[in-house]
Design a protein around this motif. Structure first.
Motif, PDB file in Angstrom:
ATOM      1  N   GLU A 152       0.851  -1.175   0.000  1.00  0.00           N
ATOM      2  CA  GLU A 152       0.000   0.000   0.000  1.00  0.00           C
ATOM      3  C   GLU A 152       0.898   1.240   0.000  1.00  0.00           C
ATOM      4  OE1 GLU A 152      -2.450  -0.362   3.426  1.00  0.00           O
ATOM      5  OE2 GLU A 152      -3.748  -1.888   2.537  1.00  0.00           O
ATOM      6  N   HIS A 153       0.334   2.366  -0.366  1.00  0.00           N
ATOM      7  CA  HIS A 153       1.099   3.605  -0.386  1.00  0.00           C
ATOM      8  C   HIS A 153       0.501   4.605   0.597  1.00  0.00           C
ATOM      9  CE1 HIS A 153       2.316   1.712  -4.159  1.00  0.00           C
ATOM     10  NE2 HIS A 153       3.416   2.428  -4.071  1.00  0.00           N
ATOM     11  N   ALA A 154       1.360   5.219   1.359  1.00  0.00           N
ATOM     12  CA  ALA A 154       0.907   6.187   2.349  1.00  0.00           C
ATOM     13  C   ALA A 154       1.732   7.460   2.213  1.00  0.00           C
ATOM     14  CB  ALA A 154       1.039   5.620   3.758  1.00  0.00           C
ATOM     15  N   TYR A 155       1.093   8.605   2.467  1.00  0.00           N
ATOM     16  CA  TYR A 155       1.774   9.887   2.370  1.00  0.00           C
ATOM     17  C   TYR A 155       2.299  10.285   3.736  1.00  0.00           C
ATOM     18  CZ  TYR A 155       2.663  14.759   1.173  1.00  0.00           C
ATOM     19  OH  TYR A 155       3.266  15.972   0.958  1.00  0.00           O
ATOM     20  N   TYR A 156       3.579  10.578   3.820  1.00  0.00           N
ATOM     21  CA  TYR A 156       4.202  10.976   5.072  1.00  0.00           C
ATOM     22  C   TYR A 156       4.747  12.399   4.951  1.00  0.00           C
ATOM     23  CZ  TYR A 156       3.957   6.386   7.199  1.00  0.00           C
ATOM     24  OH  TYR A 156       3.497   5.226   7.770  1.00  0.00           O
ATOM     25  N   PRO A 157       4.169  13.363   5.679  1.00  0.00           N
ATOM     26  CA  PRO A 157       4.720  14.726   5.673  1.00  0.00           C
ATOM     27  C   PRO A 157       6.085  14.744   6.351  1.00  0.00           C
ATOM     28  CG  PRO A 157       2.973  14.534   7.296  1.00  0.00           C
ATOM     29  CD  PRO A 157       2.977  13.250   6.525  1.00  0.00           C
ATOM     30  N   LEU A 158       7.028  15.468   5.760  1.00  0.00           N
ATOM     31  CA  LEU A 158       8.391  15.527   6.280  1.00  0.00           C
ATOM     32  C   LEU A 158       8.734  16.889   6.863  1.00  0.00           C
ATOM     33  CD1 LEU A 158      10.228  13.640   3.387  1.00  0.00           C
ATOM     34  CD2 LEU A 158       9.376  12.698   5.534  1.00  0.00           C
ATOM     35  N   ARG A 159       7.899  17.909   6.557  1.00  0.00           N
ATOM     36  CA  ARG A 159       8.188  19.247   7.062  1.00  0.00           C
ATOM     37  C   ARG A 159       6.941  19.831   7.702  1.00  0.00           C
ATOM     38  NH1 ARG A 159      10.256  20.618   1.586  1.00  0.00           N
ATOM     39  NH2 ARG A 159       8.602  22.182   1.579  1.00  0.00           N
ATOM     40  N   ASN A 160       7.107  20.906   8.419  1.00  0.00           N
ATOM     41  CA  ASN A 160       5.991  21.554   9.102  1.00  0.00           C
ATOM     42  C   ASN A 160       4.950  22.094   8.130  1.00  0.00           C
ATOM     43  OD1 ASN A 160       7.081  21.043  11.614  1.00  0.00           O
ATOM     44  ND2 ASN A 160       8.171  23.001  11.717  1.00  0.00           N
ATOM     45  N   ASP A 161       5.361  22.396   6.913  1.00  0.00           N
ATOM     46  CA  ASP A 161       4.411  22.924   5.938  1.00  0.00           C
ATOM     47  C   ASP A 161       3.608  21.832   5.240  1.00  0.00           C
ATOM     48  OD1 ASP A 161       6.229  21.751   4.280  1.00  0.00           O
ATOM     49  OD2 ASP A 161       6.835  23.584   3.238  1.00  0.00           O
ATOM     50  N   GLY A 162       3.825  20.582   5.666  1.00  0.00           N
ATOM     51  CA  GLY A 162       3.041  19.480   5.119  1.00  0.00           C
ATOM     52  C   GLY A 162       3.654  18.789   3.945  1.00  0.00           C
ATOM     53  N   ALA A 163       4.755  19.307   3.431  1.00  0.00           N
ATOM     54  CA  ALA A 163       5.413  18.655   2.295  1.00  0.00           C
ATOM     55  C   ALA A 163       5.976  17.308   2.726  1.00  0.00           C
ATOM     56  CB  ALA A 163       6.531  19.548   1.761  1.00  0.00           C
ATOM     57  N   GLY A 164       5.923  16.346   1.822  1.00  0.00           N
ATOM     58  CA  GLY A 164       6.409  15.022   2.178  1.00  0.00           C
ATOM     59  C   GLY A 164       6.525  14.140   0.966  1.00  0.00           C
ATOM     60  N   GLU A 165       6.370  12.843   1.160  1.00  0.00           N
ATOM     61  CA  GLU A 165       6.500  11.912   0.042  1.00  0.00           C
ATOM     62  C   GLU A 165       5.623  10.691   0.274  1.00  0.00           C
ATOM     63  OE1 GLU A 165      10.392   9.461   1.702  1.00  0.00           O
ATOM     64  OE2 GLU A 165      10.589  10.777  -0.042  1.00  0.00           O
ATOM     65  N   TRP A 166       5.341  10.000  -0.832  1.00  0.00           N
ATOM     66  CA  TRP A 166       4.601   8.746  -0.758  1.00  0.00           C
ATOM     67  C   TRP A 166       5.592   7.598  -0.611  1.00  0.00           C
ATOM     68  CZ3 TRP A 166      -0.668   8.304  -0.676  1.00  0.00           C
ATOM     69  CH2 TRP A 166      -1.397   9.457  -0.986  1.00  0.00           C
ATOM     70  N   ILE A 167       5.307   6.698   0.318  1.00  0.00           N
ATOM     71  CA  ILE A 167       6.169   5.537   0.487  1.00  0.00           C
ATOM     72  C   ILE A 167       5.323   4.267   0.436  1.00  0.00           C
ATOM     73  CG2 ILE A 167       7.771   6.837   1.940  1.00  0.00           C
ATOM     74  CD1 ILE A 167       6.729   5.142   4.315  1.00  0.00           C
ATOM     75  N   ALA A 168       5.953   3.169   0.059  1.00  0.00           N
ATOM     76  CA  ALA A 168       5.265   1.876  -0.011  1.00  0.00           C
ATOM     77  C   ALA A 168       5.468   1.127   1.292  1.00  0.00           C
ATOM     78  CB  ALA A 168       5.813   1.056  -1.176  1.00  0.00           C
ATOM     79  N   ARG A 169       4.393   0.495   1.769  1.00  0.00           N
ATOM     80  CA  ARG A 169       4.487  -0.306   2.987  1.00  0.00           C
ATOM     81  C   ARG A 169       3.408  -1.382   2.944  1.00  0.00           C
ATOM     82  NH1 ARG A 169       1.036   3.211   6.495  1.00  0.00           N
ATOM     83  NH2 ARG A 169      -0.888   3.324   5.290  1.00  0.00           N
TER      84      ARG A 169
END
Length: 326
Positions: free
Chosen positions: A59-76
């Motif tokens: 499955e793919h989940a979006y993980y925010p990496l910064r306070n402004d909400g920017a992030g990336e999709w990762i597979a798990r």
């Protein structure tokens, strides 16, 4: 509707197979088995075991990496909640066999044995679908639900989760939410309850306790009340608090309330620590898998982590659960 599914029976056999599964969630359509175990008993003694992890789809989940909400999709394979609950990690599942390799072996192990599980419909329905999908076979075995038995043997208990029954049966739960360990605990509980029942009555006398009884059940919600006096007190939502959220596709919210009332349940409109089932409309449940969990789901999970008996399921899974009692 799983037309070849075996029957839920009330019986006290000496020879049987205890089954248990761990899954990515409680919905039969959107979730997947990640571990399965089956322990064969002869004359009340464990004689053989089948156990395996199973690799689910990524499955793919979006993980925010910064306070402004920017992030990336990762597979798990599973999220943190399931991993914390079971102790099964994404690394473990990466190395696990695929279901197409495991399900035929499970089918051969089960044969035509009577199956035993706690809250059995959950395990049976998942396994039925997996066997049909991955090896074109049907799970036709009759099955016994230790939850139904426990409600008669221990009516004084406020909850009848496996952990509650294990404590009442003096069966230590070493590794909860792992399939093989739960099988062994369920087996000990079944044998304890079987011995207690047969010490004072026959199997036939015990079976007579499961006749439909009359009950006039009222609920404050919308001033509605049951429209039947005949309620089967062995159905899975009897005297359970049910909360619906999201748009239902099968029926209106009012019709859903009426249905739950007629099964002896208590429909409510807000999540509390007393909630037993959070039922999510199919569309909203599907969105939660890819777009994140709703606030009600997160609230229910927080109560789960504190020991509350709450099941978070989709509309499809809920109506599947109660279909044989409607």
């Amino acid at each position: 509707m799983r037309e070849h599914k075996g029957q839920s029976i009330i019986a006290l056999p000496n020879n049987y197979i205890v089954i248990d599964i761990e899954t990515t969630g409680l919905d039969f359509e959107y979730c997947h088995i990640i571990e399965i175990a089956a322990v064969k008993y002869e004359d009340g003694k464990a004689v053989d075991t089948f156990s395996s992890l199973i690799k689910p789809p990524l499955e793919h989940a979006y993980y925010p990496l910064r306070n402004d909400g920017a992030g990336e999709w990762i597979a798990r394979y599973i999220d943190e909640y399931i991993s914390d609950l079971t102790g099964i990690t994404n690394e473990m599942l990466e190395k696990a066999p695929n279901p197409v390799d495991i399900m035929p072996k499970l089918r051969d192990f089960l044969g035509d044995s009577v199956l035993i599980a706690h809250n059995a419909n959950f395990d049976i329905n998942f396994l039925y679908d997996a066997l049909e999908k991955y090896c074109n076979a049907y799970l036709t075995n009759n099955f016994i639900d230790t939850l139904r038995i426990a409600r008669k043997v221990f009516p004084e208990l406020s909850h009848h989760r496996l952990s509650d029954i294990a404590q009442a049966c003096q069966a230590a739960q070493v590794e909860a939410h792992r399939a093989e360990a739960d099988c062994l605990v369920t087996g000990k509980c079944y044998e304890f309850m079987r011995d207690r029942i047969l010490a004072t009555s026959s199997e036939g006398e015990f079976q007579k306790l499961f006749k439909t009884k009359s009950l006039q059940h009222k609920a404050s919600l919308l001033s509605m009340e049951a429209t039947t006096d005949d309620i089967d007190d062995t159905n899975p939502i009897y005297q359970k608090v049910v909360v619906f959220t999201g748009a239902l596709s099968a029926m209106s919210r009012k019709e859903a309330f009426q249905l739950t009332l007629n099964l002896g349940a208590i429909p409510e409109d807000a999540i509390t620590k007393k909630t037993n089932y959070l039922v999510i409309g199919n569309e909203d449940f599907a969105k939660s898998v890819t777009d994140g969990k709703t606030s009600k789901m997160k609230k229910a999970e927080s109560y789960q982590q504190k020991g509350a008996e709450i099941y978070i399921i989709s509309e499809n899974a809920f109506f599947d659960l109660i279909s044989e009692y409607i």
